[in-house]
Design a protein around this motif. Structure first.
Motif, PDB file in Angstrom:
ATOM      1  N   MET A  49       0.832  -1.201   0.000  1.00  0.00           N
ATOM      2  CA  MET A  49       0.000   0.000   0.000  1.00  0.00           C
ATOM      3  C   MET A  49       0.868   1.254   0.000  1.00  0.00           C
ATOM      4  O   MET A  49       1.912   1.310   0.652  1.00  0.00           O
ATOM      5  N   LYS A  50       0.415   2.275  -0.741  1.00  0.00           N
ATOM      6  CA  LYS A  50       1.087   3.564  -0.772  1.00  0.00           C
ATOM      7  C   LYS A  50       0.350   4.540   0.144  1.00  0.00           C
ATOM      8  O   LYS A  50      -0.778   4.294   0.561  1.00  0.00           O
ATOM      9  N   PHE A  51       1.002   5.655   0.444  1.00  0.00           N
ATOM     10  CA  PHE A  51       0.396   6.671   1.293  1.00  0.00           C
ATOM     11  C   PHE A  51      -0.956   7.093   0.730  1.00  0.00           C
ATOM     12  O   PHE A  51      -1.079   7.409  -0.448  1.00  0.00           O
ATOM     13  N   MET A  52      -1.974   7.066   1.560  1.00  0.00           N
ATOM     14  CA  MET A  52      -3.357   7.422   1.247  1.00  0.00           C
ATOM     15  C   MET A  52      -4.098   6.358   0.432  1.00  0.00           C
ATOM     16  O   MET A  52      -5.206   6.601  -0.033  1.00  0.00           O
ATOM     17  N   ASP A  53      -3.502   5.179   0.264  1.00  0.00           N
ATOM     18  CA  ASP A  53      -4.250   4.044  -0.281  1.00  0.00           C
ATOM     19  C   ASP A  53      -5.217   3.532   0.778  1.00  0.00           C
ATOM     20  O   ASP A  53      -4.923   3.578   1.981  1.00  0.00           O
ATOM     21  N   VAL A  54      -6.351   3.013   0.324  1.00  0.00           N
ATOM     22  CA  VAL A  54      -7.341   2.400   1.215  1.00  0.00           C
ATOM     23  C   VAL A  54      -7.789   1.091   0.583  1.00  0.00           C
ATOM     24  O   VAL A  54      -8.093   1.053  -0.611  1.00  0.00           O
ATOM     25  N   ARG A  55      -7.825   0.037   1.380  1.00  0.00           N
ATOM     26  CA  ARG A  55      -8.277  -1.241   0.832  1.00  0.00           C
ATOM     27  C   ARG A  55      -8.943  -2.084   1.916  1.00  0.00           C
ATOM     28  O   ARG A  55      -8.770  -1.846   3.108  1.00  0.00           O
ATOM     29  N   ASP A  56      -9.705  -3.070   1.466  1.00  0.00           N
ATOM     30  CA  ASP A  56     -10.309  -4.040   2.371  1.00  0.00           C
ATOM     31  C   ASP A  56      -9.261  -5.092   2.722  1.00  0.00           C
ATOM     32  O   ASP A  56      -8.607  -5.645   1.831  1.00  0.00           O
ATOM     33  N   VAL A  57      -9.105  -5.348   4.006  1.00  0.00           N
ATOM     34  CA  VAL A  57      -8.112  -6.307   4.482  1.00  0.00           C
ATOM     35  C   VAL A  57      -8.754  -7.171   5.563  1.00  0.00           C
ATOM     36  O   VAL A  57      -9.447  -6.656   6.443  1.00  0.00           O
ATOM     37  N   THR A  58      -8.518  -8.467   5.496  1.00  0.00           N
ATOM     38  CA  THR A  58      -9.000  -9.360   6.548  1.00  0.00           C
ATOM     39  C   THR A  58      -7.929  -9.486   7.622  1.00  0.00           C
ATOM     40  O   THR A  58      -6.790  -9.875   7.340  1.00  0.00           O
ATOM     41  N   LEU A  59      -8.296  -9.122   8.851  1.00  0.00           N
ATOM     42  CA  LEU A  59      -7.379  -9.187   9.988  1.00  0.00           C
ATOM     43  C   LEU A  59      -8.075  -9.932  11.120  1.00  0.00           C
ATOM     44  O   LEU A  59      -9.222  -9.607  11.451  1.00  0.00           O
ATOM     45  N   VAL A  60      -7.419 -10.899  11.698  1.00  0.00           N
ATOM     46  CA  VAL A  60      -7.974 -11.783  12.736  1.00  0.00           C
ATOM     47  C   VAL A  60      -9.378 -12.256  12.357  1.00  0.00           C
ATOM     48  O   VAL A  60     -10.270 -12.340  13.199  1.00  0.00           O
ATOM     49  N   GLY A  61      -9.565 -12.538  11.080  1.00  0.00           N
ATOM     50  CA  GLY A  61     -10.835 -13.048  10.592  1.00  0.00           C
ATOM     51  C   GLY A  61     -11.912 -12.006  10.409  1.00  0.00           C
ATOM     52  O   GLY A  61     -13.060 -12.345  10.091  1.00  0.00           O
ATOM     53  N   ALA A  62     -11.573 -10.735  10.573  1.00  0.00           N
ATOM     54  CA  ALA A  62     -12.554  -9.655  10.478  1.00  0.00           C
ATOM     55  C   ALA A  62     -12.336  -8.833   9.213  1.00  0.00           C
ATOM     56  O   ALA A  62     -11.195  -8.591   8.799  1.00  0.00           O
ATOM     57  N   ALA A  63     -13.439  -8.372   8.618  1.00  0.00           N
ATOM     58  CA  ALA A  63     -13.374  -7.510   7.442  1.00  0.00           C
ATOM     59  C   ALA A  63     -13.058  -6.089   7.893  1.00  0.00           C
ATOM     60  O   ALA A  63     -13.885  -5.425   8.524  1.00  0.00           O
ATOM     61  N   CYS A  64     -11.858  -5.630   7.581  1.00  0.00           N
ATOM     62  CA  CYS A  64     -11.392  -4.312   8.014  1.00  0.00           C
ATOM     63  C   CYS A  64     -11.200  -3.386   6.815  1.00  0.00           C
ATOM     64  O   CYS A  64     -10.973  -3.841   5.693  1.00  0.00           O
ATOM     65  N   ILE A  65     -11.291  -2.094   7.076  1.00  0.00           N
ATOM     66  CA  ILE A  65     -10.959  -1.072   6.088  1.00  0.00           C
ATOM     67  C   ILE A  65      -9.656  -0.435   6.551  1.00  0.00           C
ATOM     68  O   ILE A  65      -9.600   0.150   7.640  1.00  0.00           O
ATOM     69  N   VAL A  66      -8.614  -0.569   5.753  1.00  0.00           N
ATOM     70  CA  VAL A  66      -7.281  -0.116   6.156  1.00  0.00           C
ATOM     71  C   VAL A  66      -6.805   0.991   5.222  1.00  0.00           C
ATOM     72  O   VAL A  66      -6.850   0.841   3.995  1.00  0.00           O
ATOM     73  N   MET A 101      -4.413   3.370   9.455  1.00  0.00           N
ATOM     74  CA  MET A 101      -5.646   3.514  10.216  1.00  0.00           C
ATOM     75  C   MET A 101      -6.502   2.296   9.889  1.00  0.00           C
ATOM     76  O   MET A 101      -6.707   1.982   8.705  1.00  0.00           O
ATOM     77  N   ILE A 102      -7.002   1.632  10.913  1.00  0.00           N
ATOM     78  CA  ILE A 102      -7.706   0.362  10.726  1.00  0.00           C
ATOM     79  C   ILE A 102      -9.111   0.459  11.302  1.00  0.00           C
ATOM     80  O   ILE A 102      -9.291   0.575  12.518  1.00  0.00           O
ATOM     81  N   SER A 103     -10.111   0.422  10.431  1.00  0.00           N
ATOM     82  CA  SER A 103     -11.504   0.356  10.859  1.00  0.00           C
ATOM     83  C   SER A 103     -11.870  -1.114  10.986  1.00  0.00           C
ATOM     84  O   SER A 103     -11.787  -1.873  10.016  1.00  0.00           O
ATOM     85  N   VAL A 104     -12.273  -1.517  12.182  1.00  0.00           N
ATOM     86  CA  VAL A 104     -12.502  -2.929  12.482  1.00  0.00           C
ATOM     87  C   VAL A 104     -13.839  -3.072  13.203  1.00  0.00           C
ATOM     88  O   VAL A 104     -14.217  -2.195  13.987  1.00  0.00           O
ATOM     89  N   PRO A 105     -14.585  -4.150  12.952  1.00  0.00           N
ATOM     90  CA  PRO A 105     -15.810  -4.364  13.730  1.00  0.00           C
ATOM     91  C   PRO A 105     -15.500  -4.319  15.226  1.00  0.00           C
ATOM     92  O   PRO A 105     -14.502  -4.890  15.684  1.00  0.00           O
ATOM     93  N   ALA A 106     -16.336  -3.634  15.981  1.00  0.00           N
ATOM     94  CA  ALA A 106     -16.076  -3.447  17.411  1.00  0.00           C
ATOM     95  C   ALA A 106     -15.902  -4.772  18.144  1.00  0.00           C
ATOM     96  O   ALA A 106     -15.106  -4.873  19.081  1.00  0.00           O
TER      97      ALA A 106
END
Length: 237
Positions: free
Chosen positions: A173-190, A202-207
């Motif tokens: 990923m480059k600076f200011m790229d955003v992609r969907d990433v699976t982390l610990v089995g969760a659908a995250c927006i990174v 910055m990682i948006s993750v289900p609470a």
């Protein structure tokens, strides 16, 4: 803060307490200002390695046009921010700020093109006002505050190595790229971004998966939990 005057908590509140954080009120939330190491050591650790910050008190918002077209949502938001949103490519993020009728700055925000909608992150202290501002002025669009997601900032020169230990593809990923990433089995927006002056994500993750993810990141020897005190000193520096 709730109607009863009680402080709100993030999905990582129990983790902060278990790590010995000193908690303080901030933007209506009970948040960690520092851990046992103290602000200075946390600041220096982030500059040298990687720091994990809980920024779940910030507002994560979906803006979607009734037509379903990204261009319509982007054109609507451009009436509120002096930023090119129509020209923002899918999977890219841009910094912007809301202005009032006289051109004064109301608040700053991050804006992402998610294909058929905008993903917007606003500051905690102005979250309610920012959401209301968009709901009032973005005609033809829905504005939804995501209440079921946490937000983790991973910042510092070792941030790539720490996150790549869980998801190797983030290294590309480059600076200011955003992609969907699976982390610990969760659908995250990174996103590859942050406010520390360092490389980071910055990682948006289900609470419901936030603590599991935070613990997985903190298990890396280069990653430590960092409080709001060092966050502010890093931004100031």
């Amino acid at each position: 803060m709730t109607d009863t005057g009680q402080l709100l908590t993030t999905a990582l509140h129990a983790l902060h307490l278990s790590l010995g954080a000193r908690m303080v009120p901030f933007a209506g939330y009970d948040m960690p200002v520092q851990y046992a190491a103290g602000v200075l050591k946390e600041h220096l650790h982030t500059r040298a390695k990687a720091g994990l910050f809980d920024v779940s008190h910030m507002g994560q918002v979906i803006v979607k046009a009734a037509s379903g077209a990204y261009a319509d949502a982007a054109a609507a938001l451009e009436r509120l921010v002096p930023v090119d949103i129509l020209g923002l490519k899918e999977g890219r993020q841009r910094y912007g700020f809301f202005t009032d009728d006289q051109g004064g700055i109301l608040d700053d925000l991050m804006i992402t093109n998610r294909g058929d909608h905008l993903f917007v992150v606003v500051n905690a202290a102005c979250k309610a006002a920012d959401v209301a501002h968009m709901q009032t002025h973005l005609s033809g669009c829905s504005v939804a505050l995501l209440e079921d997601r946490a937000l983790i900032a991973l910042q510092g020169p070792a941030a790539e190595a720490v996150l790549a230990s869980l998801a190797p593809d983030v290294a590309a990923m480059k600076f200011m790229d955003v992609r969907d990433v699976t982390l610990v089995g969760a659908a995250c927006i990174v996103s590859r971004s942050g406010y520390s002056g360092e490389d980071g994500y910055m990682i948006s993750v289900p609470a419901t998966k936030a603590e599991e993810l935070a613990r997985a990141l903190l298990a890396h020897p280069d990653c430590e939990a960092i409080g709001l005190g060092a966050r502010d000193s890093l931004r100031l520096e």
